[in-house]
Write an enzyme that holds these catalytic residues in place. Structure first.
Site, mmCIF file in Angstrom:
data_model
loop_
_atom_site.group_PDB
_atom_site.id
_atom_site.type_symbol
_atom_site.label_atom_id
_atom_site.label_comp_id
_atom_site.label_asym_id
_atom_site.label_seq_id
_atom_site.Cartn_x
_atom_site.Cartn_y
_atom_site.Cartn_z
ATOM 1 N N ASP A 1 0.861 -1.182 0.000
ATOM 2 C CA ASP A 1 0.000 0.000 0.000
ATOM 3 C C ASP A 1 0.900 1.237 0.000
ATOM 4 O O ASP A 1 2.131 1.110 -0.101
ATOM 5 C CB ASP A 1 -0.976 -0.019 1.194
ATOM 6 C CG ASP A 1 -2.343 0.521 0.789
ATOM 7 O OD1 ASP A 1 -2.387 1.686 0.366
ATOM 8 O OD2 ASP A 1 -3.333 -0.219 0.864
ATOM 9 N N HIS B 1 -2.935 3.292 -4.724
ATOM 10 C CA HIS B 1 -2.289 2.818 -3.488
ATOM 11 C C HIS B 1 -0.840 2.407 -3.740
ATOM 12 O O HIS B 1 -0.355 1.401 -3.203
ATOM 13 C CB HIS B 1 -3.086 1.648 -2.867
ATOM 14 C CG HIS B 1 -4.374 2.090 -2.237
ATOM 15 N ND1 HIS B 1 -4.441 2.629 -0.976
ATOM 16 C CD2 HIS B 1 -5.642 2.094 -2.714
ATOM 17 C CE1 HIS B 1 -5.709 2.948 -0.693
ATOM 18 N NE2 HIS B 1 -6.445 2.632 -1.731
ATOM 19 N N GLU C 1 -9.863 2.665 -5.207
ATOM 20 C CA GLU C 1 -9.491 4.062 -4.933
ATOM 21 C C GLU C 1 -8.311 4.565 -5.766
ATOM 22 O O GLU C 1 -7.439 5.259 -5.255
ATOM 23 C CB GLU C 1 -9.173 4.205 -3.432
ATOM 24 C CG GLU C 1 -10.356 3.849 -2.557
ATOM 25 C CD GLU C 1 -10.040 3.788 -1.071
ATOM 26 O OE1 GLU C 1 -10.907 4.188 -0.287
ATOM 27 O OE2 GLU C 1 -8.951 3.320 -0.692
ATOM 28 N N ASP D 1 -11.839 -3.065 11.354
ATOM 29 C CA ASP D 1 -11.030 -1.950 11.841
ATOM 30 C C ASP D 1 -11.926 -0.867 12.448
ATOM 31 O O ASP D 1 -11.439 0.027 13.140
ATOM 32 C CB ASP D 1 -10.169 -1.367 10.714
ATOM 33 C CG ASP D 1 -10.983 -1.062 9.476
ATOM 34 O OD1 ASP D 1 -11.662 -1.994 8.989
ATOM 35 O OD2 ASP D 1 -10.954 0.075 8.997
ATOM 36 N N TRP E 1 -7.957 -3.501 8.327
ATOM 37 C CA TRP E 1 -7.065 -2.420 7.874
ATOM 38 C C TRP E 1 -6.348 -1.910 9.115
ATOM 39 O O TRP E 1 -6.974 -1.730 10.169
ATOM 40 C CB TRP E 1 -7.880 -1.304 7.201
ATOM 41 C CG TRP E 1 -8.650 -1.799 6.009
ATOM 42 C CD1 TRP E 1 -9.986 -2.027 5.937
ATOM 43 C CD2 TRP E 1 -8.113 -2.140 4.725
ATOM 44 N NE1 TRP E 1 -10.321 -2.491 4.682
ATOM 45 C CE2 TRP E 1 -9.193 -2.560 3.912
ATOM 46 C CE3 TRP E 1 -6.833 -2.125 4.166
ATOM 47 C CZ2 TRP E 1 -9.035 -2.975 2.588
ATOM 48 C CZ3 TRP E 1 -6.676 -2.530 2.852
ATOM 49 C CH2 TRP E 1 -7.758 -2.943 2.075
ATOM 50 N N THR E 2 -5.058 -1.638 8.988
ATOM 51 C CA THR E 2 -4.293 -1.450 10.230
ATOM 52 C C THR E 2 -3.730 -0.037 10.438
ATOM 53 O O THR E 2 -2.763 0.134 11.179
ATOM 54 C CB THR E 2 -3.148 -2.477 10.301
ATOM 55 O OG1 THR E 2 -2.314 -2.320 9.152
ATOM 56 C CG2 THR E 2 -3.674 -3.888 10.367
ATOM 57 N N GLU E 3 -4.345 0.966 9.791
ATOM 58 C CA GLU E 3 -3.874 2.330 10.061
ATOM 59 C C GLU E 3 -3.814 2.591 11.567
ATOM 60 O O GLU E 3 -2.871 3.185 12.073
ATOM 61 C CB GLU E 3 -4.818 3.366 9.434
ATOM 62 C CG GLU E 3 -4.748 3.464 7.925
ATOM 63 C CD GLU E 3 -5.798 2.608 7.233
ATOM 64 O OE1 GLU E 3 -6.227 1.582 7.816
ATOM 65 O OE2 GLU E 3 -6.185 2.950 6.105
HETATM 66 C C1 ACM Z 1 -10.924 -0.494 0.575
HETATM 67 O O1 ACM Z 1 -11.391 -0.422 1.717
HETATM 68 N N1 ACM Z 1 -10.316 0.551 0.043
HETATM 69 C C2 ACM Z 1 -11.005 -1.703 -0.213
#
Ligand code: ACM
Length: 535
Positions: free
Chosen positions: A189, A263, A326, A425, A475-477
């Site tokens: 990413d 990304h 995105e 998340d 998702w690990t932000e």
């Molecule tokens: C995503 O959450 N951008 C797949």
């Protein structure tokens, strides 16, 4: 028939459970049960034999002996008649996971059609052992079980925060305990690239590392401080093969994801010649969606082919995930060089650039007998190729299009990963101050919302066969370490496991809550730092 009793509480809820009178015990018992010897016969199943041995020896302190005849305490066999899956599930390389577990006072017999079915049955047996007292006395029972959906996944983003191989294995083993069968490894990413590719050394020298990380939520990006700590890492090919083998032994497929053509800020920092601007933007140190996208130059296409070759070599699963989400079109629209290449390639509009990437990659994968899966943006502008599946994430909020229903109606295989029910998340409750907020501070995903999810609700009956299954996203932000990862994953993953495995006939919410406590007590045995909730 579903007659789970409290001494036979298997998770997710099996199709049919019949408690039979009596108990099984190891035939050669020591006084305390500790160190008792168990004989196991598992012809033709060396990996599952060693998995069961590891569990019994490490978790139960039993001593496991391998026997060559069927006069054993535990027998594993591959002799159930095959149950066909849907065409799409078969084409995806998924397989029949049914198993029968028969426990009598004399013997434990686990039967299946495939080694993956045996792996699922081993988790049931493991759960029963984990729940029995030190005597290793198991209740006699007959369990006939099979999953509702063929694809039951957990995704993990290792770009925003890197997790070590041992942590990845722990994540996978706990997924196996809940009968998930797919690990979606989000390897790249904007904030870090974790996959070495031969001939591209700057991926691990540059793209794998960010100099520091923003502290606080992305919505305060302008004023937030940074931690000043370099963060990153990558997995060697040897480590990746080790993870794939570890997962396979547990009946878990590994789906790798390399996110293109958006990304890619880390990638174009290492190789600015793949980017539209031609200059390195720096590996991203904060969150949000980057404007950086890939260009259409031949060097970039060559890189994508090398990348796909690497993924095909390392990951045996039929599908390769190439992101697609995105990818902001701004850089493509503003670049004379991209416009020129679009003309040469016959790409009519900026909106079609993404389709060009999808179709080129899908074509390249098809030559190797592989298939592409991407986030639902890949069908935003009607791109369909034969060997392409759609992972639907956009649901709820401002999204009015039902991408999963559209994809299924077009005959494409679909994996359901909607934000509304599977983005773990997101915090569970607004008043939980330990949980992270996730990307959207206003939205919560409570345990019951996960449990109440009806995956097929908007898909017409005649298209149900297009749905391979579903999965949760991590998702690990805002998930910086493994304990926090466990806190966000469990117990919601237990609820999702039951939705996907048991399907619409699953037990009601109060019964689930009561039985969940048994599964959580198993997680306690492994010191999993799950979120404690009032049930
Ligand atoms: C995503 O959450 N951008 C797949």
């Amino acid at each position: 028939m579903q007659t789970q009793s409290d001494d036979v509480s298997v998770f997710p809820e099996p199709r049919a459970v019949e408690r039979i009178q009596g108990y099984w015990q190891p035939s050669q018992k020591s006084e305390s049960g500790e160190g008792a010897r168990i004989n196991v016969h598992a012809a033709g199943l060396p990996d599952q034999m060693s998995l069961l041995r590891d569990y019994l020896e490490c978790e139960q302190s039993l001593l496991v002996m391998q026997m060559s005849d069927q006069d054993a305490d535990i027998e594993l066999s591959l002799d159930l008649p095959e149950r066909p899956l849907t065409d799409h599930a078969t084409a995806a390389g998924l397989c029949d996971e049914q198993y029968h577990l028969n426990i009598t006072p004399q013997k434990i017999h686990l039967r299946a059609t495939t080694s993956n079915g045996v792996a699922m049955g081993i988790q049931t047996l493991r759960q029963l052992f984990l729940s029995c007292e030190a005597s290793c006395e198991l209740p006699c029972v007959e369990i006939k079980d099979e999953p509702e959906l063929a694809w039951r996944g957990l995704h993990l983003d290792v770009s925003r925060h890197f997790f070590e191989v041992e942590q990845i294995k722990r994540f996978i083993d706990l997924a196996a305990l809940n009968k998930f069968n797919l690990f979606h490894w989000h390897l790249t990413d904007d904030q870090g690239w974790r996959l070495p590719i031969e001939g591209y050394p700057r991926l691990t020298e540059v793209a794998a590392w960010r100099a520091q990380t923003m502290i606080g939520h992305d919505r305060e990006r302008e004023t937030n401080p940074y931690d000043g700590v370099c963060h990153g890492g990558y997995y060697t090919h040897e480590q990746i093969r080790e993870v794939v083998g570890y997962a396979a032994q547990r009946g878990i497929h590994v789906l790798p994801e390399v996110d293109i053509p958006g990304h890619v800020q880390a990638l174009v920092t290492a190789y600015p010649e793949f980017g539209v601007l031609g200059t390195p933007p720096g590996v991203r140190e904060y969150w949000g969606i980057s404007e950086h996208v890939l260009n259409l130059e031949p060097v970039t296409m060559q890189f994508i082919e090398a990348l796909i070759d690497t993924l095909i070599d390392l990951f045996p699963f039929r599908y390769v995930h190439l992101g697609g989400d995105e990818a902001l079109p701004g850089q493509w629209a503003n670049s004379p060089q991209v416009q020129k290449r679009m003309k040469q390639l016959g790409i009519a509009a900026v909106a079609d650039v993404q389709n060009h990437f999808t179709q080129s990659a899908a074509g390249y994968l098809a030559k190797a007998g592989r298939c592409l899966i991407g986030w639902d943006e890949i069908i935003e502008h009607d791109c369909c190729t034969e060997n392409t599946a759609v992972m639907n994430w956009r649901a709820g909020g401002r999204t009015t299009r039902r991408y999963h229903a559209e994809a299924a109606a077009a005959g494409l295989p679909v994996v359901l990963a909607p934000q509304t029910h599977t983005y773990f998340d997101m915090r569970e409750s607004a008043d939980d101050d330990r949980a992270t907020e996730g990307w959207n501070a206003d939205t919560c995903l409570p345990l019951q919302c996960v449990y109440d999810w009806q995956p097929l609700v908007h898909i017409q009956d005649e298209h149900h066969d297009c749905v391979l299954g579903g999965q949760a996203q991590l998702w690990t932000e805002y998930i910086p370490d493994f304990d926090h990862l466990m806190y966000m994953t469990y117990p919601r993953a237990c609820a999702l496991a039951q939705v996907l495995w048991t399907g619409p006939s699953r037990e009601d919410w109060p019964t689930f809550c009561r039985r969940l406590l048994m599964q959580l007590s198993r997680l306690d045995r492994f010191n999993v730092d799950y979120r404690h909730c009032v049930l």
